[in-house]
Design a protein around this motif. Structure first.
Motif, PDB file in Angstrom:
ATOM      1  N   ARG A  18      35.193  69.222  64.703  1.00 59.00           N
ATOM      2  CA  ARG A  18      36.158  68.550  65.568  1.00 59.00           C
ATOM      3  C   ARG A  18      35.853  67.062  65.671  1.00 59.00           C
ATOM      4  NH1 ARG A  18      36.913  72.716  70.751  1.00 59.00           N
ATOM      5  NH2 ARG A  18      37.722  74.468  69.511  1.00 59.00           N
ATOM      6  N   ILE A  19      36.914  66.268  65.811  1.00 61.73           N
ATOM      7  CA  ILE A  19      36.769  64.846  66.088  1.00 61.73           C
ATOM      8  C   ILE A  19      37.822  64.439  67.117  1.00 61.73           C
ATOM      9  CG2 ILE A  19      35.756  64.219  63.850  1.00 61.73           C
ATOM     10  CD1 ILE A  19      38.499  63.215  62.980  1.00 61.73           C
ATOM     11  N   PRO A  20      37.516  63.429  67.946  1.00 64.23           N
ATOM     12  CA  PRO A  20      38.507  62.918  68.894  1.00 64.23           C
ATOM     13  C   PRO A  20      39.335  61.809  68.253  1.00 64.23           C
ATOM     14  CG  PRO A  20      36.379  61.925  69.342  1.00 64.23           C
ATOM     15  CD  PRO A  20      36.181  62.840  68.160  1.00 64.23           C
ATOM     16  N   LEU A  21      40.600  61.719  68.641  1.00 63.29           N
ATOM     17  CA  LEU A  21      41.482  60.664  68.152  1.00 63.29           C
ATOM     18  C   LEU A  21      42.194  60.007  69.325  1.00 63.29           C
ATOM     19  CD1 LEU A  21      43.273  62.323  65.073  1.00 63.29           C
ATOM     20  CD2 LEU A  21      41.320  60.754  65.048  1.00 63.29           C
ATOM     21  N   GLN A  22      42.470  58.726  69.165  1.00 59.85           N
ATOM     22  CA  GLN A  22      43.259  57.969  70.131  1.00 59.85           C
ATOM     23  C   GLN A  22      44.597  57.646  69.472  1.00 59.85           C
ATOM     24  OE1 GLN A  22      41.523  54.852  72.989  1.00 59.85           O
ATOM     25  NE2 GLN A  22      42.332  53.597  71.365  1.00 59.85           N
ATOM     26  N   ILE A  23      45.690  58.077  70.081  1.00 57.29           N
ATOM     27  CA  ILE A  23      47.011  57.961  69.475  1.00 57.29           C
ATOM     28  C   ILE A  23      47.805  56.859  70.171  1.00 57.29           C
ATOM     29  CG2 ILE A  23      49.096  59.216  68.815  1.00 57.29           C
ATOM     30  CD1 ILE A  23      46.516  60.393  67.661  1.00 57.29           C
ATOM     31  N   PHE A  24      48.321  55.911  69.369  1.00 57.80           N
ATOM     32  CA  PHE A  24      49.096  54.837  69.991  1.00 57.80           C
ATOM     33  C   PHE A  24      50.365  54.483  69.215  1.00 57.80           C
ATOM     34  CE2 PHE A  24      45.703  53.088  67.400  1.00 57.80           C
ATOM     35  CZ  PHE A  24      46.341  52.165  66.593  1.00 57.80           C
TER      36      PHE A  24
END
Length: 200
Positions: A18-24
């Motif tokens: 798993r990895i975290p993502l920041q969506i913009f």
């Protein structure tokens, strides 16, 4: 052949990790909303160089032809107001053809591998499981709530490859390894090199 949306990243995503993502960007906010609504995934491919921001161009970024199908397993609104998600790699795929839609989203026809099956971790690589356990004590890693199985070779191998501080080109090479024995052997060698030990 399967048609999926692609999310090029400067990081490699491993199956079972798993990895975290920041969506913009709007196209990815829309993609995430659709995936969550329809309970479907998208493909993560390594952005080998340059930027993926299209700026209205239909040119394609320099992406790998090997990627990982991912599902969204958690989401939250970040303190900066942006959407944060956690994604989990499921299975590898090979990109056969790729194009950019009018809204800037990249899509591809891919050949999906079967998800990795359970294979017992060979006894000689028990040390790799211990290294993984030590990495899981890090607060940022523990927050990922990884699906753990220290007895499964693929889980230990892929999660270790994801978490170790390796160059993304090395991680991409490990993603392409088809043999569990070879994956574990390469990781063992890399750990020995990182610790300054002589090869066995």
């Amino acid at each position: 052949m399967t048609e999926i949306a692609l999310f090029p990243l400067s990081s490699v995503l491993m199956p079972l990790s798993r990895i975290p993502l920041q969506i913009f960007e709007k196209r990815y906010v829309d993609l995430v909303a659709r995936c969550m609504r329809e309970n479907e995934g998208f493909g993560v491919v390594w952005l080998q160089q340059g930027s993926e921001v299209s700026g209205g161009s239909l040119d394609l970024p320099d992406i790998s032809q090997l990627g990982t199908n991912a599902l969204i397993v958690d989401w939250d609104q970040l303190p900066n107001g942006l959407l944060g998600i956690s994604i989990e790699g499921r299975q590898r795929f090979a990109v056969e053809s790729v194009w950019r839609e009018a809204d800037g989203l990249i899509k591809a026809e891919v050949l999906l591998d079967a998800p990795p099956g359970k294979v017992a971790l060979p006894n000689q690589y028990d040390g790799l499981a211990e290294v993984l356990k030590s990495l899981l004590r890090h607060p940022q890693v523990s927050q990922l709530n990884l699906p753990l199985d220290f007895a499964d070779g693929w889980t230990v191998g892929f999660q270790l490859a994801q978490l170790l501080p390796l160059d993304e080109s090395i991680k991409h090479a490990l993603l392409g390894v088809d043999s569990l024995e070879q994956l574990l052997e390469e990781l063992d060698k890399l750990l020995r090199e990182m610790s300054g030990e002589e090869p066995a």
